[in-house]
Design a protein around this motif. Structure first.
Motif, PDB file in Angstrom:
ATOM      1  N   LEU A   1       0.872  -1.181   0.000  1.00 20.98           N
ATOM      2  CA  LEU A   1       0.000   0.000   0.000  1.00 20.98           C
ATOM      3  C   LEU A   1       0.908   1.229   0.000  1.00 20.98           C
ATOM      4  O   LEU A   1       1.608   1.483   0.976  1.00 20.98           O
ATOM      5  N   GLN A   2       0.899   1.963  -1.092  1.00 21.49           N
ATOM      6  CA  GLN A   2       1.815   3.113  -1.218  1.00 21.49           C
ATOM      7  C   GLN A   2       1.119   4.422  -0.952  1.00 21.49           C
ATOM      8  O   GLN A   2       1.759   5.441  -0.715  1.00 21.49           O
ATOM      9  N   ARG A   3      -0.212   4.452  -1.029  1.00 19.62           N
ATOM     10  CA  ARG A   3      -0.965   5.691  -0.873  1.00 19.62           C
ATOM     11  C   ARG A   3      -2.349   5.300  -0.387  1.00 19.62           C
ATOM     12  O   ARG A   3      -2.863   4.252  -0.791  1.00 19.62           O
ATOM     13  N   ARG A   4      -2.942   6.100   0.489  1.00 18.97           N
ATOM     14  CA  ARG A   4      -4.287   5.769   0.971  1.00 18.97           C
ATOM     15  C   ARG A   4      -5.308   6.119  -0.104  1.00 18.97           C
ATOM     16  O   ARG A   4      -5.326   7.253  -0.591  1.00 18.97           O
TER      17      ARG A   4
ATOM     18  N   ASP B   1      -7.689   2.840   5.018  1.00 21.29           N
ATOM     19  CA  ASP B   1      -7.948   4.227   5.402  1.00 21.29           C
ATOM     20  C   ASP B   1      -7.140   4.609   6.634  1.00 21.29           C
ATOM     21  O   ASP B   1      -6.771   3.755   7.442  1.00 21.29           O
ATOM     22  N   ALA B   2      -6.897   5.907   6.772  1.00 20.87           N
ATOM     23  CA  ALA B   2      -6.055   6.395   7.869  1.00 20.87           C
ATOM     24  C   ALA B   2      -6.688   6.141   9.228  1.00 20.87           C
ATOM     25  O   ALA B   2      -6.001   5.968  10.222  1.00 20.87           O
ATOM     26  N   GLU B   3      -8.033   6.115   9.271  1.00 21.62           N
ATOM     27  CA  GLU B   3      -8.693   5.976  10.570  1.00 21.62           C
ATOM     28  C   GLU B   3      -8.662   4.544  11.087  1.00 21.62           C
ATOM     29  O   GLU B   3      -8.843   4.307  12.269  1.00 21.62           O
ATOM     30  N   GLY B   4      -8.473   3.574  10.171  1.00 25.54           N
ATOM     31  CA  GLY B   4      -8.624   2.190  10.568  1.00 25.54           C
ATOM     32  C   GLY B   4     -10.068   1.930  10.932  1.00 25.54           C
ATOM     33  O   GLY B   4     -10.935   2.785  10.788  1.00 25.54           O
ATOM     34  N   ASN B   5     -10.366   0.730  11.392  1.00 20.82           N
ATOM     35  CA  ASN B   5     -11.715   0.468  11.900  1.00 20.82           C
ATOM     36  C   ASN B   5     -11.545  -0.418  13.120  1.00 20.82           C
ATOM     37  O   ASN B   5     -11.094   0.061  14.142  1.00 20.82           O
ATOM     38  N   TYR B   6     -11.905  -1.666  13.048  1.00 15.88           N
ATOM     39  CA  TYR B   6     -11.673  -2.535  14.200  1.00 15.88           C
ATOM     40  C   TYR B   6     -10.238  -3.051  14.199  1.00 15.88           C
ATOM     41  O   TYR B   6      -9.834  -3.779  15.098  1.00 15.88           O
TER      42      TYR B   6
END
Lengths: 336, 336
Positions: A9-12, A55-60
């Protein structure tokens, strides 16, 4: 040592992932420290949830760090080991990454598996893996189906949805599935045993609300929700009193700003509930779930469908099938 | 016989109700048939739910027919009776209408009440009525609060919300309330005993999300939701694992197209649930609830606030206070 191809993963992604968000690189295979072992990955599970980890926020789960390979469940063979309990040649399964070789350690989530117990080792990524256990525990524990209930499954041709429809029939429920396109809808009734299929393509929320009402004239007792958006809103308009909605996913919203669920007030009208479900909560009961699912499969009561695409170089295209809805069954990538 | 002023629904509101949707007419009081009795209404309860009954779809109640008086809970005195068990002069309570005189019959929902048991007969429309029972059963049964839980109440200065905050404190929870404006927020902490108040006015969803996080650094275990919209979305971003959201109302959306709830995926992340609640489900247990609420009130542990506006001719203005948020406590209309 062989080289290690890794899908980084190089970019979100901003909305829908594009090829430039990723890079397939070749690196040296890592050195082992004490307590570690190296896995030669053979198959990886491509799941919608992976999109959330980008994503930057993540989830679980914490977000996948930029520059790291994309996280995924894989099965493979121990190539080299400095960890007790993991011998060279042993098949294992766990949360690793989209790469030829993954490093793991004893005491983590990597577990031994036995290919001789199943028709195909890939079944550990479908019926006996997170997908099968999501259907089993998510439907049976969170949705609490009773015999005679009407069960609405969205994303019904998907890996989880197709199993949930079959479990609904095993439990004596009426199963209605929503899927995209006539081919998938035919499969729902002909292959998976749904009583009715509804094609969502080109339909408005009002159309879907009416079609669900026509398919479920006595209302819906359980929704197993994989999609969200207007499909969930149409389902909410057809709930019975004390209905249960198991929220497994909202794939329609993973690559876009969410539209929002607008008929939530129906939960008040019908004293109904929505409960989020995550298979990780049931890890300690996977043995129980796998044994039961295996028995039903052996009795011919569960059809298992897997789509196995080949090659790490095809990861992006295979992953995007999940969002285009062009996969047929559980999406698996053959790495080696 | 005296004349009967009636506040009629003449047109279904399109969004926010306007005065032209209603008409105050004067008619003759109705004649009694056998089994019926006539009630001289003294007080009516003005509730947000009434707005839903004005729409063509209805909700958990059939819509109010056009040309009929607006349905409301009232308390009053039997003026004349041809029904056994209802004597002239008897105080009663039930779901009647915004009018001087309502016709009712034995075996319906109209129940005798005893004003000598309560500080003010209007308490039957607040703490001992639907409002009090909604707080009691909705919070204790649907939200399942545990000692030490952090409880977020939206619409916290409202009739139900202010009681829920006080019940949360009685149950040993930490109570955070969201309300509109500094005056209401001061009341939350100073009068109702909330630990923290958050003013939603002029705040974005991101602002509210941050303010809730600051007020609940260990997360929110229970939301008692009266508002919906960005306030619910901000709450969802702060849920703890296995949190419970009791959905009592969504007053922010009653007069507009719903914006949609966009953070529902948090239910998956936190394996949380949203359950709709309706006080009508607990009618058979109202005695139990009223006794407990009465005991807490007698012990000085529950502050009851009622705003009593006067006159059927002011019905529209008083009703609209609920949506403007300018009422102070349970909104009651004195009819006579």
């Amino acid at each position: 040592m062989p080289q290690n191809r890794r899908f980084l993963l190089q970019r979100r992604p901003d909305g829908e992932p594009v090829p430039e968000d990723f890079e397939l690189v070749t690196e040296a295979t890592p050195e082992l420290a004490d307590g570690q072992f190296l896995i030669r990955n053979h198959y990886a599970s491509l799941d919608p949830a992976i999109r959330g980890w980008m994503d930057a926020e993540g989830n679980y789960m914490p977000p996948i760090p930029l520059g790291d390979p994309v996280r995924a469940s894989t099965i493979g063979v121990v190539e080299e080991s400095r960890a007790e309990g993991f011998e060279k040649g042993q098949w294992v399964m766990g949360l690793h990454a989209l790469e030829d070789f993954s490093l793991s350690q004893a005491g983590g989530f990597t577990q031994p598996i036995d290919p001789s117990l199943v028709p195909s080792v890939t079944n550990y990524l479908s019926i006996f893996g997170a997908v099968g256990m999501t259907a089993y525990f998510g439907f049976l524990e969170v949705c609490e189906p009773k015999e005679g209930d009407t069960v609405l499954v969205t994303g019904a041709a998907g890996a989880v949805g197709s199993l949930v429809g079959q479990l609904a029939k095993i439990k004596g429920c009426r199963a209605i599935g929503i899927a995209g396109g006539p081919e998938k809808c035919a499969k729902l009734t002909e292959k998976y045993g749904f009583d009715t299929a509804i094609d969502y393509k080109g339909k408005s929320e009002a159309d879907l609300t009416r079609e669900i009402a026509a398919a479920a004239p006595d209302g819906v007792d359980v929704i197993f929700e994989n999609v969200g958006g207007i499909i969930l809103d149409a389902g909410l308009m057809n709930l019975n009193l004390h209905a249960r909605v198991g929220l497994c996913g909202m794939i329609s919203e993973y690559n876009t700003e969410p539209r929002g669920v607008r008929n939530l007030w129906q939960l008040i009208v019908k004293r109904a509930q929505i409960r989020g479900l995550l298979v990780a909560d049931y890890v300690e009961r996977f043995g129980e779930g796998a044994a039961q699912m295996g028995q039903w499969a052996a009795e011919g009561r569960l059809v298992i469908e897997e789509q196995v695409d080949e090659g790490l170089e095809n990861t992006y295209a295979s992953f995007m099938r999940l969002f285009a809805g062009t996969n047929q069954g559980k999406m698996i990538l053959k790495i080696a």
